[in-house]
Design a protein around this motif. Structure first.
Motif, PDB file in Angstrom:
ATOM      1  N   GLY A   1       5.305   8.872  -2.158  1.00 50.59           N
ATOM      2  CA  GLY A   1       6.454   8.975  -3.382  1.00 50.59           C
ATOM      3  C   GLY A   1       5.965   8.418  -4.680  1.00 50.59           C
ATOM      4  N   ASN A   2       4.509   8.083  -4.915  1.00 49.53           N
ATOM      5  CA  ASN A   2       4.142   7.658  -6.082  1.00 49.53           C
ATOM      6  C   ASN A   2       3.134   9.100  -6.723  1.00 49.53           C
ATOM      7  N   PRO A   3       3.759   9.711  -7.744  1.00 49.33           N
ATOM      8  CA  PRO A   3       3.183  10.739  -8.087  1.00 49.33           C
ATOM      9  C   PRO A   3       1.807  10.551  -8.685  1.00 49.33           C
ATOM     10  N   GLN A   4       1.237   9.321  -9.350  1.00 48.06           N
ATOM     11  CA  GLN A   4       0.112   9.069  -9.685  1.00 48.06           C
ATOM     12  C   GLN A   4      -0.923   8.917  -8.732  1.00 48.06           C
TER      13      GLN A   4
ATOM     14  N   THR B   1      -2.577   3.035 -15.071  1.00 43.56           N
ATOM     15  CA  THR B   1      -1.500   3.902 -14.995  1.00 43.56           C
ATOM     16  C   THR B   1      -0.526   3.545 -14.048  1.00 43.56           C
ATOM     17  N   LEU B   2      -1.069   3.306 -12.961  1.00 42.14           N
ATOM     18  CA  LEU B   2      -0.287   2.884 -11.696  1.00 42.14           C
ATOM     19  C   LEU B   2       0.240   1.375 -12.052  1.00 42.14           C
ATOM     20  N   ALA B   3      -0.534   0.552 -12.616  1.00 36.40           N
ATOM     21  CA  ALA B   3       0.027  -0.809 -13.024  1.00 36.40           C
ATOM     22  C   ALA B   3       1.403  -0.856 -13.706  1.00 36.40           C
ATOM     23  N   ARG B   4       1.405   0.186 -14.589  1.00 40.77           N
ATOM     24  CA  ARG B   4       2.398   0.120 -15.698  1.00 40.77           C
ATOM     25  C   ARG B   4       3.547   0.774 -14.903  1.00 40.77           C
ATOM     26  N   ARG B   5       3.195   1.670 -14.053  1.00 37.08           N
ATOM     27  CA  ARG B   5       4.380   2.272 -13.186  1.00 37.08           C
ATOM     28  C   ARG B   5       5.156   1.138 -12.417  1.00 37.08           C
TER      29      ARG B   5
ATOM     30  N   PRO C   1       0.781  -1.185  -0.106  1.00 40.46           N
ATOM     31  CA  PRO C   1      -0.056  -0.046  -0.011  1.00 40.46           C
ATOM     32  C   PRO C   1       0.948   1.386  -0.080  1.00 40.46           C
ATOM     33  N   CYS C   2       2.079   1.159   0.349  1.00 36.90           N
ATOM     34  CA  CYS C   2       2.781   2.431   0.628  1.00 36.90           C
ATOM     35  C   CYS C   2       3.304   2.687  -0.964  1.00 36.90           C
ATOM     36  N   THR C   3       3.719   1.682  -1.713  1.00 32.72           N
ATOM     37  CA  THR C   3       4.108   1.809  -3.101  1.00 32.72           C
ATOM     38  C   THR C   3       2.836   2.643  -4.181  1.00 32.72           C
ATOM     39  N   ILE C   4       1.740   1.947  -3.761  1.00 33.78           N
ATOM     40  CA  ILE C   4       0.787   2.325  -4.517  1.00 33.78           C
ATOM     41  C   ILE C   4      -0.042   3.515  -4.287  1.00 33.78           C
ATOM     42  N   PHE C   5      -0.205   3.461  -2.796  1.00 34.81           N
ATOM     43  CA  PHE C   5      -1.092   4.918  -2.299  1.00 34.81           C
ATOM     44  C   PHE C   5      -0.216   6.044  -1.674  1.00 34.81           C
TER      45      PHE C   5
ATOM     46  N   VAL D   1      -0.603  10.734  -5.853  1.00 38.00           N
ATOM     47  CA  VAL D   1      -0.799  12.064  -5.552  1.00 38.00           C
ATOM     48  C   VAL D   1      -1.814  12.497  -6.179  1.00 38.00           C
ATOM     49  N   GLN D   2      -1.812  12.594  -7.695  1.00 35.47           N
ATOM     50  CA  GLN D   2      -2.515  13.161  -8.674  1.00 35.47           C
ATOM     51  C   GLN D   2      -4.160  12.714  -8.415  1.00 35.47           C
ATOM     52  N   ALA D   3      -4.077  11.225  -8.072  1.00 39.76           N
ATOM     53  CA  ALA D   3      -5.309  10.743  -7.778  1.00 39.76           C
ATOM     54  C   ALA D   3      -6.153  11.294  -6.622  1.00 39.76           C
ATOM     55  N   GLY D   4      -5.255  12.086  -5.843  1.00 42.56           N
ATOM     56  CA  GLY D   4      -5.846  12.403  -4.352  1.00 42.56           C
ATOM     57  C   GLY D   4      -5.639  11.658  -3.119  1.00 42.56           C
ATOM     58  N   TYR D   5      -4.900  10.713  -3.371  1.00 40.02           N
ATOM     59  CA  TYR D   5      -4.567   9.866  -2.099  1.00 40.02           C
ATOM     60  C   TYR D   5      -3.691  10.509  -1.053  1.00 40.02           C
ATOM     61  N   GLU D   6      -4.125  10.314   0.166  1.00 41.56           N
ATOM     62  CA  GLU D   6      -3.318  10.997   1.279  1.00 41.56           C
ATOM     63  C   GLU D   6      -3.191   9.623   2.182  1.00 41.56           C
TER      64      GLU D   6
END
Length: 325
Positions: A27-30, A179-183, A20-24, A32-37
């Motif tokens: 450090g993951n710009p996607q 997009t997250l999966a590709r990253r 969950p740290c990696t996905i949400f 942050v753009q999706a609005g997760y904190e």
């Protein structure tokens, strides 16, 4: 802004925490753009894996403030779930949080009473133990993850990635999840109903390493670029230079599903992306994804996604409008 809280207690495995740290995480710009904190909430003196001290700025009581709570694997939870964690998870759910577990984290959810009368899963090695200890839980040891609305459970480590991407897909649609999966360089979608145990790809990955590409990788990649074409299983088998029977067996071994089901899933996911990002009609999208007609697309879309293409587009558009407001 969607707030997520990761519950950390003493002895939790590092890998499950990192998912969950990696996905949400920030450090993951996607993300942050999706609005997760994401907030890390740890019990006092917690050590990850028994050796890495968790220097979290929030205690477990902060779980109550999150929209989503994630409980990773917790081996000690199988016999004696930490009482402070159980209480915090139960309280967060009562306040309306979505709660998800990875692997043996399901024992914490069960101890909190969140799984009573529900279908749930955990790692196949511990499924019988979960069912025996919590008989009111309908344990399914065969699947990767189960989404029961406000409570979600995943099997082993890789299934935790699938579950997190599934939550992103539910929150923001297929395009953001892909997009997250590709990253992460992982499959953009594995159905929760897919079997946990698939011997061949696991054996191959262990032998060749995480970056190993199986003998059908190029064919599958190429197929994704031409979903609008009239593809057939026999045609794909010819491209792979295999008999139809050998191709079917090998395909199931490396993907965990049949060629037809895999192809249908990819076409539905592509239709979701087009509904989210474009303004083409359902009839046009049906042609682009290889369904032929709007009637065919609607029938399969309803069965797989649970709503019609038009309703999906409307719901996604309304969610976007609320986020932008």
């Amino acid at each position: 802004m969607a707030t997520l809280a990761l519950a950390v207690t003493d002895g939790m495995p590092l890998f499950e925490l990192s998912i969950p740290c990696t996905i949400f995480g920030q450090g993951n710009p996607q993300a942050v753009q999706a609005g997760y904190e994401l907030t890390i909430c740890a019990s006092e003196g917690a050590r990850v894996g028994g050796w890495l001290r968790a220097e979290a700025t929030h205690g477990l009581d902060a779980l109550a403030d999150a929209d989503t709570v994630i409980v990773p694997a917790c081996d000690s939870a199988m016999d004696a779930p930490p009482a402070d964690l159980v209480d915090a998870v139960r309280g967060a759910h009562r306040r309306g949080a979505r709660v998800a577990s990875i692997c043996t984290g399901a024992f914490v959810l069960a101890a909190a009473g969140l799984l009573d009368g529900r279908r749930a899963t955990t790692h196949w090695m511990y499924a019988e133990r979960l069912a025996r200890r919590y008989p009111r839980v309908e344990v399914d040891p065969e699947v990767l993850y189960i989404d029961d609305g406000d409570v979600l459970t995943a099997a082993g480590q890789a299934a935790g990635i699938d579950l997190c991407l599934h939550m992103v897909r539910n929150d923001h649609g297929a395009a953001v999840a892909n997009t997250l999966a590709r990253r992460l360089v992982v499959s953009p979608h594995r159905s929760g109903g897919q079997a946990q145990f698939i011997a061949a790809p696991l054996a191959e990955a262990e032998e060749h390493g995480a970056d190993y590409r199986h003998d059908l990788s190029s064919l599958l990649d190429h197929t994704l670029t031409r979903l609008g074409e009239p593809l057939t299983v026999s045609g794909l088998a010819r491209e792979a230079n295999m008999s139809l029977r050998s191709f079917g067996r090998r395909f199931t071994a490396v993907t965990g599903t049949s060629p037809l089901r895999w192809l249908l899933t990819q076409r539905i996911r592509r239709a979701q992306e087009l509904l989210e990002t474009g303004d083409e009609s359902v009839e046009q999208i049906a042609v682009q994804v290889g369904m032929g007609t709007a009637t065919t697309l609607r029938r399969h879309f309803n069965r797989v996604v649970g709503i019609s293409p038009t309703a999906y587009r409307r719901a996604f558009t309304e969610d976007r409008a609320r986020e932008d407001a």
